[in-house]
Design an enzyme around this catalytic site. Structure first.
Site: not given
Length: 286
Positions: A186, A244
């Site tokens: 990611r 995050c």
């Protein structure tokens, strides 16, 4: 009397389950994206006397378009009091994945001025692996009626969270190190984001530190190992911003840094859910 302010082991928690000032919170979250559901979870498997810390409903700003946004001090105070939390409570938080959302709840309590709050190392999976007691509380009303409103007072510690303005500034000035707790695929932009309308990639000049790198067999690595990880990635010991996907696992990095004796840490509350959806922010890949 021993108080716990970072981590507590399953053995230590089991030994103090009868403490009058103890409040155990289950801060588990439903699976996000392709995450697997926990094998054991609320309400079928609950540590005795644990209460439900619902991050999605009770402890988020529901007026925000972003997930898991930190609520106001007044909102947090009311929700904490409803769980029977007092000023002198020893709060212990766990989740059903071992270590995922519990650190977010820990960080929120710290931001609201509560000192004696700790994360259960290994969470519910480790508790069950060690054959510690669990209860089934289907029909949660029977639990709620036992909770007496607490006297918790929120006392905001400024500087625990930051917004995209500061992150953008630091991505250019490099006075602080921006860490990203997401998985490497990611971070590199090789995997699509679980939330619609969010671009893939990462904040320019940020560093990838997947929260899983801080764990071994579901438990935090030794303090000396955590210190070495941060020393390698932040050799100049600069202030840090943790990010995050939505501000949850960034708090695992914040907890690890706290265990390592590091300070001057902030969490980007909006994290990639915000950064990746804003039209004007820069995105890097690779």
């Amino acid at each position: 009397m021993t108080h716990f302010q970072q981590l507590i082991s399953c053995i230590d928690l089991h030994a103090i389950l009868d403490r009058a000032d103890l409040v155990v919170l289950d801060a588990s979250m439903p699976p996000v994206g392709n995450m697997k559901a926990a094998e054991y979870s609320w309400p079928m498997h609950v540590i005795p006397n644990a209460r439900r810390f619902d991050l999605n409903k009770d402890f988020s700003d529901l007026d925000s378009q972003l997930p898991h946004t930190m609520p106001s001090a007044e909102h947090f105070e009311r929700a904490a009091q409803a769980l029977g939390i007092n000023q002198q409570s020893q709060v212990v938080i766990y989740d059903d994945l071992g270590l995922f959302s519990a650190a977010r709840a820990w960080y929120m309590f710290k931001a609201m001025g509560h000192k004696n709050v700790a994360v259960l190392d290994g969470g519910l999976p480790e508790w069950i692996r060690l054959n510690k007691p669990v209860v089934n509380i289907e029909g949660e009303g029977s639990l709620k009626c036992k909770v007496v409103k607490g006297d918790f007072i929120a006392s905001v510690n400024e500087g625990y969270f930051c917004d995209w303005h500061e992150v953008e500034n630091q991505s250019q000035q490099l006075q602080k190190v921006i860490f990203d707790a997401r998985a490497r695929a990611r971070f590199k932009g090789e995997a699509s984001e679980p939330r619609a309308g969010v671009r893939s990639g990462h904040i320019p000049n940020s560093k990838n530190l997947p929260f899983s790198d801080l764990l071994k067999d579901g438990l935090f690595k030794r303090e000396s190992e955590l210190i070495e990880i941060f020393k390698e990635l932040n050799s100049d010991n600069k202030p840090m911003i943790m990010s995050c996907g939505s501000g949850v696992t960034a708090c695992i990095l914040a907890l690890a840094a706290d265990i390592s004796g590091l300070s001057n840490i902030r969490v980007y509350d909006g994290s990639w859910s915000e950064w990746g959806s804003l039209e004007h922010t820069q995105v890097e890949k690779g």
